[in-house]
Design an enzyme around this catalytic site. Structure first.
Site, mmCIF file in Angstrom:
data_model
loop_
_atom_site.group_PDB
_atom_site.id
_atom_site.type_symbol
_atom_site.label_atom_id
_atom_site.label_comp_id
_atom_site.label_asym_id
_atom_site.label_seq_id
_atom_site.Cartn_x
_atom_site.Cartn_y
_atom_site.Cartn_z
ATOM 1 N N GLY A 11 0.846 -1.196 0.000
ATOM 2 C CA GLY A 11 0.000 0.000 0.000
ATOM 3 C C GLY A 11 0.880 1.243 0.000
ATOM 4 O O GLY A 11 2.107 1.153 -0.017
ATOM 5 N N PHE A 12 0.224 2.368 0.044
ATOM 6 C CA PHE A 12 0.943 3.649 -0.010
ATOM 7 C C PHE A 12 1.886 3.804 1.194
ATOM 8 O O PHE A 12 3.110 3.877 1.026
ATOM 9 C CB PHE A 12 -0.102 4.772 -0.093
ATOM 10 C CG PHE A 12 0.384 6.124 0.284
ATOM 11 C CD1 PHE A 12 1.504 6.671 -0.330
ATOM 12 C CD2 PHE A 12 -0.282 6.870 1.254
ATOM 13 C CE1 PHE A 12 1.950 7.938 0.011
ATOM 14 C CE2 PHE A 12 0.152 8.133 1.599
ATOM 15 C CZ PHE A 12 1.271 8.660 0.980
ATOM 16 N N ILE A 13 1.345 3.774 2.397
ATOM 17 C CA ILE A 13 2.204 3.984 3.573
ATOM 18 C C ILE A 13 3.109 2.764 3.774
ATOM 19 O O ILE A 13 4.299 2.893 4.056
ATOM 20 C CB ILE A 13 1.358 4.275 4.836
ATOM 21 C CG1 ILE A 13 0.550 5.561 4.632
ATOM 22 C CG2 ILE A 13 2.260 4.413 6.076
ATOM 23 C CD1 ILE A 13 -0.327 5.976 5.807
ATOM 24 N N ASP A 32 0.500 -8.739 1.279
ATOM 25 C CA ASP A 32 -0.507 -7.827 0.751
ATOM 26 C C ASP A 32 -1.376 -8.603 -0.237
ATOM 27 O O ASP A 32 -0.863 -9.404 -1.009
ATOM 28 C CB ASP A 32 0.171 -6.653 0.018
ATOM 29 C CG ASP A 32 -0.732 -5.439 -0.086
ATOM 30 O OD1 ASP A 32 -0.353 -4.380 0.445
ATOM 31 O OD2 ASP A 32 -1.817 -5.542 -0.701
ATOM 32 N N GLY A 37 -3.660 -2.092 -2.426
ATOM 33 C CA GLY A 37 -2.233 -1.901 -2.697
ATOM 34 C C GLY A 37 -1.940 -2.258 -4.142
ATOM 35 O O GLY A 37 -2.816 -2.725 -4.871
ATOM 36 N N THR A 96 -12.475 -6.832 6.696
ATOM 37 C CA THR A 96 -11.018 -6.690 6.561
ATOM 38 C C THR A 96 -10.440 -6.096 7.840
ATOM 39 O O THR A 96 -9.461 -6.594 8.379
ATOM 40 C CB THR A 96 -10.661 -5.758 5.384
ATOM 41 O OG1 THR A 96 -11.357 -6.200 4.247
ATOM 42 C CG2 THR A 96 -9.177 -5.737 5.117
ATOM 43 N N TYR A 150 -16.114 2.586 9.097
ATOM 44 C CA TYR A 150 -14.645 2.579 9.077
ATOM 45 C C TYR A 150 -14.112 2.932 10.468
ATOM 46 O O TYR A 150 -13.308 2.197 11.052
ATOM 47 C CB TYR A 150 -14.161 3.583 8.029
ATOM 48 C CG TYR A 150 -12.672 3.723 7.921
ATOM 49 C CD1 TYR A 150 -11.834 2.613 7.922
ATOM 50 C CD2 TYR A 150 -12.083 4.980 7.796
ATOM 51 C CE1 TYR A 150 -10.461 2.752 7.805
ATOM 52 C CE2 TYR A 150 -10.711 5.132 7.673
ATOM 53 C CZ TYR A 150 -9.905 4.020 7.677
ATOM 54 O OH TYR A 150 -8.551 4.172 7.565
ATOM 55 N N LYS A 154 -12.211 0.480 13.221
ATOM 56 C CA LYS A 154 -10.872 0.823 13.725
ATOM 57 C C LYS A 154 -10.873 1.000 15.246
ATOM 58 O O LYS A 154 -9.880 0.740 15.918
ATOM 59 C CB LYS A 154 -10.371 2.094 13.030
ATOM 60 C CG LYS A 154 -9.816 1.807 11.657
ATOM 61 C CD LYS A 154 -8.623 0.877 11.793
ATOM 62 C CE LYS A 154 -7.889 0.660 10.523
ATOM 63 N NZ LYS A 154 -6.732 -0.233 10.709
#
Ligand code: UDP
Length: 327
Positions: A11-13, A32, A37, A96, A150, A154
């Site tokens: 992914g990005f981070i 991943d 990603g 997820t 979301y 979290k």
């Protein structure tokens, strides 16, 4: 050298984290499933000494058990991200975010391998305060609005991380990541900065959602991964939650103007109602600014770049991508 497992490492981070760890001489294994990603994010890391990756889901328990065994520490970044994806695929988001975290924590707890869990500033929800600090109330909207699934998922992850620390003595650190930007971020699932930069460079309309008065602060991805690396190695961080972000604030309309100016674009700035951009009754946050005193006090964290500096780098990166696409 220590060996890190990064879930969501394509992914990005995650891909920036992998790169930063490899530069320090760590060994890095990435898992991943490429749901958000991209293999392109880690293409440049293939063949680097100490780097390996597996394309699979964190929900594959036997595989994860092996990867956790091989690792010294785990950065758990795999999650459903991006407001658009969340609104369109709430089942995927909830499953997820919660199931994957359960698998990671349960397996890590057997061997007491430290886990850093990436959470999000979304958990503060509609809190109306100048700066959000870790002990503040979390104020979510009703369950009829998909966006909040979301944050809710979290929050469960954060409770789980804390519970594993308390009950099972598993070292866990939670990082609430505020809006983060940098090269390789996709605009596909929301993410305003790559969207505006690409729209401006292509001469397409720059789409400001709502009236553009909503404000955000943006952080350089390099600062976020640096903070993650320091925190996972800091025993005083275990069992704790930390904001990571930036305190330079800008309205989304001002951001559109700044991107237009810095790219020298002729793009028109257009206003798109939230109902059309996301879904009917979509609720946005008017402001979201982190209180950084906790992370500053523990590891001396400070953002290293101004918004203009970050945008300049992202614009240069996106220009290069456009040039490559054209050849
Ligand atoms: N936004 C926008 N135009 C876009 C994408 C996003 O105006 O094309 C707005 C979005 O409504 C929000 C802000 O930009 O107010 C930041 O959105 P992003 O999805 O990057 O992150 P969020 O803060 O919502 O998690």
């Amino acid at each position: 050298m220590p060996r890190a497992l990064i879930t969501g490492g394509a992914g990005f981070i995650g891909s920036h984290l992998a790169e930063a760890l490899l530069e320090r001489g760590w060994r890095v294994e990435v898992i991943d499933d490429l749901s958000t990603g991209s293999i392109r994010n880690i293409e440049h890391l293939k063949g680097r000494p100490g780097f390996s990756y597996v394309l699979d889901t964190v929900m594959n328990r036997p595989l994860m058990a092996e990867l956790v065994d091989r690792a010294d520490v785990i950065f758990h970044l795999a999650a459903a991200v991006g407001v658009r994806l969340i609104v369109e695929a709430p089942v995927h988001t909830i499953e997820t975010n919660i199931k994957a975290t359960e698998v990671v924590l349960e397996l890590a707890a057997r061997k007491k391998k430290p886990v850093l869990l990436s959470s999000t500033s979304e958990v503060y929800g509609k809190l109306n305060k100048e700066k959000f600090s870790e002990e503040d109330d979390l104020v979510l909207g009703p369950t009829s609005r998909s966006r909040w699934c979301y944050a809710a998922s979290k929050i469960i992850d954060e409770f789980l991380a804390k519970a594993y620390w308390k009950e099972r003595k598993l070292p866990t650190v939670v990082v609430r990541v505020f809006n983060t930007i940098g090269p390789r971020q996709t605009g596909q699932y929301g993410m305003v900065v790559p969207r505006f930069v690409r729209q401006a460079l292509r001469g397409e309309p720059i789409t400001v959602y709502g009236d553009g008065t909503q404000r955000r602060s943006f952080t350089w991805v390099g600062d976020v991964v640096e903070a993650m690396i320091r925190l996972i190695q800091e025993p005083r961080a275990y069992g704790e939650v930390f904001n990571v972000g930036h305190t330079e604030e800008i309205s989304i309309y001002e951001l559109a103007c700044l991107v237009k100016e810095m790219t020298g674009s002729d793009s028109e700035i257009v206003f798109v109602p939230y109902d059309r951009a996301y879904e009917e009754g979509f609720e946005d946050m008017p402001r979201r600014l982190p209180d950084l005193s906790k992370i500053q006090a523990l590891i001396g964290y400070r953002p290293t770049m101004t918004l203009r500096e970050m945008l300049a780098r992202i614009i240069a990166y996106e220009r290069e991508q456009l040039r490559l696409e054209a050849v």
